[in-house]
Design an enzyme around this catalytic site. Structure first.
Site, short mmCIF file in Angstrom:
data_model
loop_
_atom_site.label_atom_id
_atom_site.label_comp_id
_atom_site.label_asym_id
_atom_site.label_seq_id
_atom_site.Cartn_x
_atom_site.Cartn_y
_atom_site.Cartn_z
N LYS A 111 0.84 -1.21 0.00
CA LYS A 111 0.00 0.00 0.00
C LYS A 111 0.87 1.26 0.00
O LYS A 111 0.53 2.24 -0.65
CB LYS A 111 -0.96 0.00 1.19
CG LYS A 111 -2.09 -1.02 1.02
CD LYS A 111 -3.29 -0.72 1.89
CE LYS A 111 -4.43 -1.67 1.50
NZ LYS A 111 -5.64 -1.47 2.28
N LYS A 194 -4.43 -9.30 -6.08
CA LYS A 194 -5.71 -9.70 -5.51
C LYS A 194 -6.80 -8.69 -5.89
O LYS A 194 -6.51 -7.51 -6.11
CB LYS A 194 -5.61 -9.88 -4.00
CG LYS A 194 -5.86 -8.63 -3.19
CD LYS A 194 -5.95 -8.92 -1.70
CE LYS A 194 -6.21 -7.63 -0.95
NZ LYS A 194 -7.61 -7.38 -0.62
N LYS A 197 -11.30 -3.75 -3.38
CA LYS A 197 -12.39 -2.78 -3.58
C LYS A 197 -11.90 -1.36 -3.75
O LYS A 197 -12.61 -0.52 -4.28
CB LYS A 197 -13.40 -2.88 -2.43
CG LYS A 197 -12.88 -2.41 -1.07
CD LYS A 197 -14.04 -2.32 -0.09
CE LYS A 197 -13.89 -3.30 1.07
NZ LYS A 197 -12.73 -3.02 1.93
P1 ATP Z 1 -8.76 -2.43 0.26
O1 ATP Z 1 -8.84 -2.50 -1.22
O2 ATP Z 1 -9.13 -1.08 0.82
O3 ATP Z 1 -7.46 -2.96 0.81
P2 ATP Z 1 -10.06 -4.92 0.50
O4 ATP Z 1 -10.98 -5.12 -0.67
O5 ATP Z 1 -8.77 -5.62 0.50
O6 ATP Z 1 -9.88 -3.38 0.79
P3 ATP Z 1 -10.76 -5.32 3.27
O7 ATP Z 1 -11.76 -4.48 3.93
O8 ATP Z 1 -9.36 -4.98 3.57
O9 ATP Z 1 -10.97 -5.33 1.70
O10 ATP Z 1 -11.07 -6.83 3.57
C1 ATP Z 1 -12.27 -7.36 4.03
C2 ATP Z 1 -12.15 -8.86 4.06
O11 ATP Z 1 -12.16 -9.38 2.74
C3 ATP Z 1 -10.84 -9.34 4.70
O12 ATP Z 1 -11.11 -10.50 5.45
C4 ATP Z 1 -9.98 -9.67 3.53
O13 ATP Z 1 -9.00 -10.64 3.82
C5 ATP Z 1 -11.00 -10.20 2.55
N1 ATP Z 1 -10.57 -10.03 1.17
C6 ATP Z 1 -10.23 -8.86 0.59
N2 ATP Z 1 -9.91 -9.03 -0.70
C7 ATP Z 1 -10.04 -10.37 -0.93
C8 ATP Z 1 -9.82 -11.19 -2.08
N3 ATP Z 1 -9.43 -10.66 -3.23
N4 ATP Z 1 -10.05 -12.51 -1.97
C9 ATP Z 1 -10.45 -13.05 -0.81
N5 ATP Z 1 -10.67 -12.35 0.32
C10 ATP Z 1 -10.47 -11.01 0.26
#
Ligand code: ATP
Ligand code: LTN
Length: 335
Positions: A111, A194, A197
């Site tokens: 990040k 990965k 969002k």
């Molecule tokens: P950001 O993009 O702001 O980092 P994020 O999409 O990674 O956000 P988080 O709020 O950090 O989402 O994660 C919420 C949950 O979803 C966490 O348990 C995280 O491990 C899971 N998660 C996030 N992205 C993935 C993915 N691509 N596949 C599986 N699990 C995910």
């Protein structure tokens, strides 16, 4: 009864990656354990957020929990910043964690590389996450694969506290699905990253609230690998393998069944059918999300969640503060 805690950042709106990696497991665990599901708004602030959007995303993330099947009469849904014990404990954990430990965190490195300026909060983020988890004497933490390293650090900090002061906090276990069960859903535009969002490129993810036509378009334009064979092979065919995992999870069919059906028919039909399956997944979620639009409905759920969460957090914090040697208020009366 077992305790479960997990957090989701309101840094955007939930994607199918969040759903398949974490939220889906919230809905099953709520029947087996005492569950706390938290919208971690303070974590979202580690990178720039527009205040109006953050407010909207915070409420909508909680609404999406419920729309995805988290039952607020069974599980506790609340907002991190409502319970100030999280930040108070976080400071004590920042004074427990080592600089070298935090510097090794790969999420920080990833990040930080994408930011123009790197805040101190982005660096100390894992201490706040450990505070979230340890305050609730958590047994299990359902998260995606990307959070494994943060969970390991949380366990190390818990063990350190307990060996320094005696038993204060539970040492939690990670609950992470294997990759074929959704632990790491990859970007639709780059199968080495990965799905996220907060990505700048909205074509890289499917959001749970995307309209059906947007979903169809995003899946049709997802990158694929060379050749035309639909086969599960994460090394040679990372993009198609990712789409197959999504197909398998949204349809309940095995990877073998999918490979047999689409093996020779090319990518086009496979992608069209996948898009329809994803639309079927999100349609009832979107309907329930709309049903929760009544003003005050989600706020009432979050207020009830606060009332259940705060006393649990306060009990742990009080014991931790005493162990560190902080003097409680009101003890010097009568001198
Ligand atoms: P950001 O993009 O702001 O980092 P994020 O999409 O990674 O956000 P988080 O709020 O950090 O989402 O994660 C919420 C949950 O979803 C966490 O348990 C995280 O491990 C899971 N998660 C996030 N992205 C993935 C993915 N691509 N596949 C599986 N699990 C995910
Ligand atoms: N770091 C997590 C979000 C998060 C979390 C938590 C997850 C914050 N606090 C506590 C589980 C338990 C993420 O980026 N996905």
């Amino acid at each position: 009864m077992k305790r479960v805690f997990s957090g989701v950042q309101p840094s955007g709106l939930l994607t199918i990656g969040n759903y398949l990696g974490a939220i889906r497991n919230f809905t099953t665990l709520q029947h087996e354990a005492e569950c706390y599901f938290c919208v971690v708004d303070l974590h979202a602030l580690t990178v720039p957020q527009d205040p109006e959007e953050l407010r909207r995303n915070t409420l909508n993330t909680a609404r999406l929990f419920v729309a995805c099947g988290v039952d607020p009469t069974v599980a506790t849904i609340f907002v991190q910043s409502h319970v100030p014990e999280h930040t108070t404990f976080s400071w004590l954990l920042e004074c427990t964690a080592y600089y070298g430990e935090l510097r090794r965190m790969t999420q920080f490195k990833d990040k930080a590389a994408k930011q123009e300026v790197v805040t101190a909060g982005l660096f100390t983020y894992p201490a706040l996450m450990a505070a979230d988890i340890l305050l609730y004497q958590t047994d299990e933490v359902p998260v995606g694969e990307d959070q494994r390293q943060h969970l390991e650090l949380t366990r190390d900090l818990a063990t350190r506290l307990n060996s320094r002061f005696g038993p204060l906090v539970k040492v939690p276990e990670a609950y992470i699905p294997p990759r074929t069960a959704g632990g790491r859903i990859m970007s639709l535009q780059d199968p080495t990253e990965k799905m996220s969002k907060s990505s700048q490129d909205s074509r890289s993810y499917v959001a749970l609230l995307d309209p059906p036509d947007v979903i169809r378009k995003k899946i049709r334009s997802a990158v694929t690998d060379s050749g035309r064979e639909v086969r599960y092979d994460p090394e040679e065919k990372p993009a198609i393998s990712n789409l197959m995992v999504i197909y398998s999870l949204v349809s309940g069919e095995s990877l073998d069944t999918i490979a047999e059906r689409y093996g020779g028919s090319g990518y086009g039909k496979f992608k069209n059918d996948l898009a329809e399956r994803v639309v079927e997944l999100v349609t009832p979620i979107q309907r329930r999300f709309q049903e929760l639009s009544e003003p005050g409905a989600i706020e009432a759920i979050l207020e009830a969640g606060y009332s259940k969460a705060q006393p649990v957090a306060a009990a742990t914090l009080q014991a931790v503060q005493a162990a560190f040697g902080l003097v409680p208020r009101g003890q010097i009366r009568g001198e």
